[in-house]
Scaffold this active site. Structure first.
Site, short mmCIF file in Angstrom:
data_model
loop_
_atom_site.label_atom_id
_atom_site.label_comp_id
_atom_site.label_asym_id
_atom_site.label_seq_id
_atom_site.Cartn_x
_atom_site.Cartn_y
_atom_site.Cartn_z
N PRO A 2 0.59 -1.07 -0.28
CA PRO A 2 0.70 -0.06 -0.07
C PRO A 2 0.89 0.81 0.07
O PRO A 2 2.07 1.39 0.96
CB PRO A 2 -0.80 -0.49 1.10
N GLU A 3 0.57 1.86 -1.22
CA GLU A 3 0.86 4.08 -1.03
C GLU A 3 0.16 4.07 -0.09
O GLU A 3 -0.21 4.09 0.93
CB GLU A 3 1.09 4.24 -2.08
N HIS A 104 -5.93 -14.94 9.88
CA HIS A 104 -4.85 -13.95 9.40
C HIS A 104 -5.24 -12.63 10.72
O HIS A 104 -4.97 -11.96 10.33
CB HIS A 104 -4.93 -13.96 7.96
N ARG A 126 0.32 -12.09 5.28
CA ARG A 126 1.81 -12.40 5.22
C ARG A 126 2.30 -11.84 6.40
O ARG A 126 3.99 -12.36 5.96
CB ARG A 126 2.01 -11.37 3.33
#
Length: 296
Positions: A2-3, A104, A126
């Site tokens: 994500p930016e 998760h 992740r």
């Protein structure tokens, strides 16, 4: 990963629920993410009141009433969701189909917000995200913030500033704009889009936009404006959901549908009357998309 627009979208989505809420309990379901959690993390955070949510570059800042800031990074696949803290399903939030597998769910903020229980859940398949605690008065000393340039949304980013940083630099524009010490939080997607908007080649030497006396050439005000506008447009669209990013209500960002060059290799340039075709090159290990006809 994500930016900045994605992180700002998350901040805006969380703020109405988290700001002024009390953390009744912090639940961690494992001992680490990318890094181990801070020592006594749950104990130090539980019972604290959240006084505000901020952002620095691509980091989410959760300010607590004891002078501590919880610094959160989403990594490559991290996301937050908001749930009512009971068994009743709430349309549009609880078990939203776009949310990821609950196995998760690694961190859960059990909050009291305006007299009602609510949960904010951090999910990260992740586990490249992380959370740290840092004194708010010393945020500038946090290692990742040391030396960061100005925000691309702020008033400090103007032609004069860019001229100062570009003067005498032979580095290509794409590379220098990705340098976080020059501009904080500006990532690959939005550099490509800003350079297209300003008609500048990503291969052009940064110093070529500055006169020998250090003054900004005509292209620099255009570039500064393009950077601010592309970030503002992306935030308004909820970011770019290319792989993992979702908003706090489970919805996707839509700015990727407005890309002019990014990920459009071989497609016609979208500038009226250009007639060029979008090309892709690799610079510093990153894909760069641009139009070789109208960007020079």
């Amino acid at each position: 990963m994500p930016e900045l627009p994605e992180v700002e979208t998350v901040r805006r989505g969380l703020a109405p629920t988290m700001e002024k809420a009390t953390i009744r309990r912090l639940e961690t379901r494992r001992g680490d993410l990318r890094f181990p959690f801070p020592q006594a993390f749950a104990e130090r955070v539980s019972g604290r009141r959240i006084i505000g949510l901020g952002r620095r570059a691509k980091y989410l800042l959760i300010d607590l009433d004891d002078g501590t800031t919880l610094i959160a990074h989403l990594g490559m696949s991290g996301s937050f969701r908001i749930e009512e803290d009971d068994a009743a399903e709430v349309p549009g939030t609880f078990h939203h189909p776009r949310f990821k597998d609950e196995k998760h769910d690694h961190v859960i903020f059990h909050l009291e917000h305006e007299g009602r229980p609510v949960r904010v859940v951090y999910n990260d398949p992740r586990r490249f995200g992380f959370m740290h605690l840092w004194p708010r008065a010393d945020l500038d000393l946090y290692p990742a913030f040391s030396g960061l340039g100005p925000e691309p949304t702020g008033n400090l980013l103007d032609a004069a500033y860019l001229a100062e940083r570009f003067r005498g630099r032979a580095q290509p524009l794409k590379g220098i704009l990705l340098d976080q010490t020059v501009i904080a939080g500006l990532g690959n997607i939005y550099v490509c889009e800003a350079l297209w908007r300003s008609r500048l080649s990503p291969k052009r030497k940064a110093g070529s936009l500055v006169t020998p006396t250090g003054r900004a050439k005509a292209a620099l005000p255009v570039l500064a404006t393009a950077i601010r506008e592309v970030i503002a447009d992306a935030i308004a669209a909820g970011g770019s959901s290319l792989r993992d990013h979702i908003q706090t209500d489970g919805s996707l960002g839509y700015f990727q549908h407005s890309f002019s060059v990014y990920d459009r290799e071989g497609e016609p340039c979208r500038r009226d009357g250009c007639g060029g075709t979008v090309s892709r090159i690799v610079q510093s290990g990153r894909s760069t998309f641009f139009c070789p006809v109208c960007q020079d």
